[in-house]
Design an enzyme around this catalytic site. Structure first.
Site, PDB file in Angstrom:
ATOM      1  CD  GLU A   1     -62.515 -82.506  17.274  1.00 45.99           C
ATOM      2  OE1 GLU A   1     -63.095 -82.658  18.367  1.00 45.99           O
ATOM      3  OE2 GLU A   1     -61.559 -81.744  17.106  1.00 45.99           O
TER       4      GLU A   1
ATOM      5  CE  LYS B   1     -72.049 -82.653  21.542  1.00 45.67           C
ATOM      6  NZ  LYS B   1     -72.666 -83.470  22.575  1.00 45.67           N
TER       7      LYS B   1
ATOM      8  CG  ASP C   1     -74.039 -89.533  24.775  1.00 43.29           C
ATOM      9  OD1 ASP C   1     -73.947 -88.481  25.444  1.00 43.29           O
ATOM     10  OD2 ASP C   1     -75.080 -90.191  24.681  1.00 43.29           O
TER      11      ASP C   1
ATOM     12  CE1 TYR D   1     -63.663 -81.140  24.329  1.00 46.98           C
ATOM     13  CE2 TYR D   1     -64.326 -83.438  24.589  1.00 46.98           C
ATOM     14  CZ  TYR D   1     -64.398 -82.106  24.987  1.00 46.98           C
ATOM     15  OH  TYR D   1     -65.197 -81.749  26.029  1.00 46.98           O
TER      16      TYR D   1
ATOM     17  CE  LYS E   1     -76.300 -82.736  20.801  1.00 44.69           C
ATOM     18  NZ  LYS E   1     -77.421 -82.589  21.663  1.00 44.69           N
TER      19      LYS E   1
ATOM     20  CB  CYS F   1     -95.231-123.716  26.062  1.00 44.50           C
ATOM     21  SG  CYS F   1     -94.686-123.318  24.399  1.00 44.50           S
TER      22      CYS F   1
ATOM     23  CB  CYS G   1     -96.167-127.175  22.813  1.00 46.65           C
ATOM     24  SG  CYS G   1     -95.229-127.001  24.341  1.00 46.65           S
TER      25      CYS G   1
ATOM     26  CB  CYS H   1     -91.431-124.312  26.475  1.00 50.08           C
ATOM     27  SG  CYS H   1     -92.074-125.771  25.653  1.00 50.08           S
TER      28      CYS H   1
ATOM     29  CB  CYS I   1     -92.229-127.014  22.105  1.00 47.37           C
ATOM     30  SG  CYS I   1     -92.938-125.391  21.817  1.00 47.37           S
TER      31      CYS I   1
END
Ligand code: IVH
Length: 672
Positions: free
Chosen positions: A117, A119, A121, A232, A320, A414, A417, A432, A437
């Site tokens: 199955e 797992k 979290d 489960y 895991k 920026c 530019c 910007c 630019c």
């Protein structure tokens, strides 16, 4: 006083019964029979009747998921059977050792069958049903005693208030079921959006969000959180005659308790290892976080023989996955300028392997994020990779601070530019605003030629940068004026690739309206919005003439989009560029969408390779005919289009009885 007649009682009972059934179809089977509107109407009718006749109050009515008064603290309750944790496996060999241990204790050389199955979290909970009614729910706590969170669990739509009588199982007198409460990626995103809009701190990850939501003393807050549950396992129970874990899970499903559709029943240990690997590779495709797989001895009498230690059962193990989070150092922070001029701060990291991929950079999103997380140059940080998205910094490990760290400041100009940058009131983005630019220009052109837009093969990021730097592209319209002779002279370009590129550009000139719109790079007009606009307005001229109000009136559009579209087309420079595009014989295919929508509402899932047909092409064909493409197989799926080399989706489809078709059958359906 009004007389409560039997008609009303019957009506209330019928509505409750129907709503319980629709809840089950919707939340557990993922296969609704009525529209949301119809469901809402029934719910409203029931609420009105219950308000008019308070005598009819029932704790298990579908209307009474919310409304319990806030608590001052949680009560505790003892679990009849302790809720244990699991031993861990980190490598294939640990799984094989586990199987060896199992057979040693059982003194057998016979093959043992396992159920595997995902797992999840999230957080473990136990729900107790008596005579089919949910009477109490608790957290795992220390495994022996948990906290009573019944009012909160009642707000979770996929946790039934009543067990479902499907006729397949008798409702047990008592049933303790265990499961994992979690929040999906989608739910997490919308929850954090909501948090930010209320000026509240966002949650660090879906697990924290689920934990915080489940441990609310006021269940009306929990009710607003997108919690879900998969069951489960069981604690104590009566009446069910169960021989295996897989049979247990099926019994739960038959009683209306949702189980994870990706469970693989009854496999050998070698197959179990394969299942683990397969899902580890595909974990980023799932709509929720899983941190591993649980492998359980399937046969319950063998489970009893194997028994448990004080901490964990000997009949199960958790494999895991490799961590998707690691710690590393921020070497520097610099700023990238995007297509719309937004300055995004990016952390340069000491390279680190996160879940199998080297991570060197992480996005820091914006100035506020850096400030909120207090990220400084030189800091040791926790970085996270989630699915396919760009890695990000989760938090600073403050205990590692030396005092030598430097605070980052957003530049006032920026970096590309040099023009002054602006941060508008109420916005998190610094921009910007110089539309010429070069950084913006490069990104706009990359976007223009990208997959969902003009899809120009061979016009990659590096080439775009060269072309802009050399002054050969000053707008995306210039793409269509490039010639092979000029391109040939560039770095890493031969005569052949230059010619190929010119051909690809030529080919891209026939383009669907929605792709054309998306390619323009109008703020807030992504692929989805572009499709809606194309479908609604049918031609560019119509859209050019449309007012804000007209655009806003289209379902799915809002004020922000409408304003952005109108502003874009109002600007002369944009109109000129569009005219230049058409000067080079670009031709919009307006009618592609008006084709008959033979696949209206049909849901397709694609898996494996379909030879010369790319996934994007297949997707486009399905959508053009009104169908939908989903990333994962569920009971709602109409067809799984399976090419060669396929995996878990095929298996899922078989398990769920979804129609599986090959490329030839797919093309046939499309041409119907
Ligand atoms: S079985 C005695 N199955 O993992 C067996 N646990 O360390 C105990 N979990 O706290 C659990 N998905 O919250 C089992 N399919 C699954 C699970 C699962 C997630 C969590 C559970 C438990 C922890 C075990």
């Amino acid at each position: 006083m009004k007389q409560l007649d039997t008609d009303i009682v019957d009506k209330v009972n019928a509505l409750r019964k129907a709503l319980h059934r629709h809840n089950h179809l919707y939340y557990v089977l993922d296969n609704p029979e009525v529209s949301d509107a119809e469901y809402d109407r029934m719910m409203l009718e029931l609420t009105a009747l219950e308000e008019a006749w308070p005598k009819l109050y029932a704790a298990d009515s579908p209307t009474s998921r919310v409304g319990a008064p806030p608590l001052s603290e949680f009560e505790t309750i003892a679990h009849s059977i302790p809720m244990l944790s699991l031993g861990n496996a980190f490598a294939d060999s640990d799984i094989i050792d586990f199987d060896r241990r199992v057979r040693k204790i059982l003194r057998t050389d016979d093959e043992i069958l396992y159920t595997v199955e995902p797992k999840l979290d999230g957080l473990a909970v136990e729900l107790v049903y008596e005579k089919g009614k949910l009477i109490v729910a608790s957290t795992r706590g220390d495994g022996i005693n948990g906290e009573v969170i019944t009012a909160n669990v009642r707000t979770i739509r996929s946790a039934p208030l009543l067990l479902q009588d499907t006729g397949k199982r008798n409702i047990p007198l008592r049933l303790e079921v265990r499961g994992e409460v979690f929040i999906s990626h989608e739910g997490f995103r919308s929850l954090n959006e909501e948090q930010l809009s209320q000026k509240l701190p966002p949650f660090a990850n879906p697990r924290n969000a689920a934990a915080g939501s489940l441990r609310q003393l006021d269940s009306s807050i929990t009710a607003k959180r997108p919690l879900e549950i998969f069951f489960y396992g069981v604690g104590e129970f009566t009446d069910l005659k169960l021989k295996s874990h897989w049979e247990t899970l099926q019994a739960l499903q038959e009683l209306g308790l949702r189980i994870n559709p990706l469970i693989t029943p009854e496999v050998t240990i070698e197959e179990a290892v394969d299942c683990c690997k397969e899902l580890e590779d595909k974990r980023h495709l799932l709509p929720y976080d899983i941190d591993g797989m649980v492998i359980k001895v399937d046969n319950l009498s063998l489970q009893t023989k194997l028994a448990t230690t004080s901490r964990s059962p000997r009949w199960a193990i958790a494999y895991k996955f490799k961590a998707m989070q690691e710690t590393t150092r921020v070497l520097n922070i610099d700023v990238q300028v995007g297509r719309t001029g937004v300055l995004t701060p990016v952390a340069h990291l000491q390279p680190v392997n996160v879940g199998g991929a080297m991570v060197r950079r992480a996005t820091l999103h914006n100035e506020d994020e850096i400030e909120r997380k207090d990220i400084r140059i030189g800091d040791t940080v926790l970085v996270q990779r989630a699915g396919d998205v760009i890695p990000e910094v989760v938090k600073v490990i403050e205990s590692k601070r030396t005092g030598a760290e430097r605070i980052f400041h957003m530049p006032l100009n920026c970096p590309v530019c040099g023009s002054t940058v602006i941060r508008a009131k109420g916005e998190t983005a610094t921009r910007c605003i110089n539309s010429t630019c070069l950084a913006q220009l490069k990104e706009r052109i990359k976007h223009f030629s990208s997959k969902g837009a003009f899809d120009i093969d061979g016009l990659g990021d590096k080439l775009v940068e060269q072309l802009v730097d050399k002054g050969m592209l000053a707008s995306y319209a210039d793409i269509f004026h490039l010639d092979a002779v000029k391109i040939e002279g560039l770095e890493r370009m031969g005569a052949r690739s230059a010619e190929k590129l010119v051909l690809a550009i030529e080919k891209s000139k026939k383009i669907k309206f929605s792709r054309f719109l998306y390619a323009l790079g109008i703020r807030h007009v992504g692929e989805h919005v572009a499709k809606i606009l194309a479908e609604e307005f049918k031609s560019l001229d119509n859209l050019l003439d449309a007012t804000k109000e007209q655009i806003e009136a289209v379902e799915g559009m809002g004020f922000v989009i409408a304003e952005s579209v109108v502003n874009f087309f109002k600007q002369n420079t944009n109109r000129e560029v569009i005219n230049r595009i058409f000067d080079s014989n670009v031709c919009i295919l307006f009618h592609a969408h008006e084709k008959e929508r033979t696949l209206e509402n049909k849901v397709f899932v694609l898996t494996g390779t379909l030879e010369d047909l790319t996934r994007d092409q297949a997707k486009e064909m399905i959508e053009a005919a009104g169908g939908k493409v989903s990333g994962s197989v569920s009971r709602n799926t109409d067809y799984l289009v399976a090419g060669s080399s396929t995996g878990s989706k095929l298996k899922m489809a078989k398990d769920l009885g979804v129609e599986i078709i090959d490329k030839a059958a797919f093309l046939k359906i499309l041409s119907r």
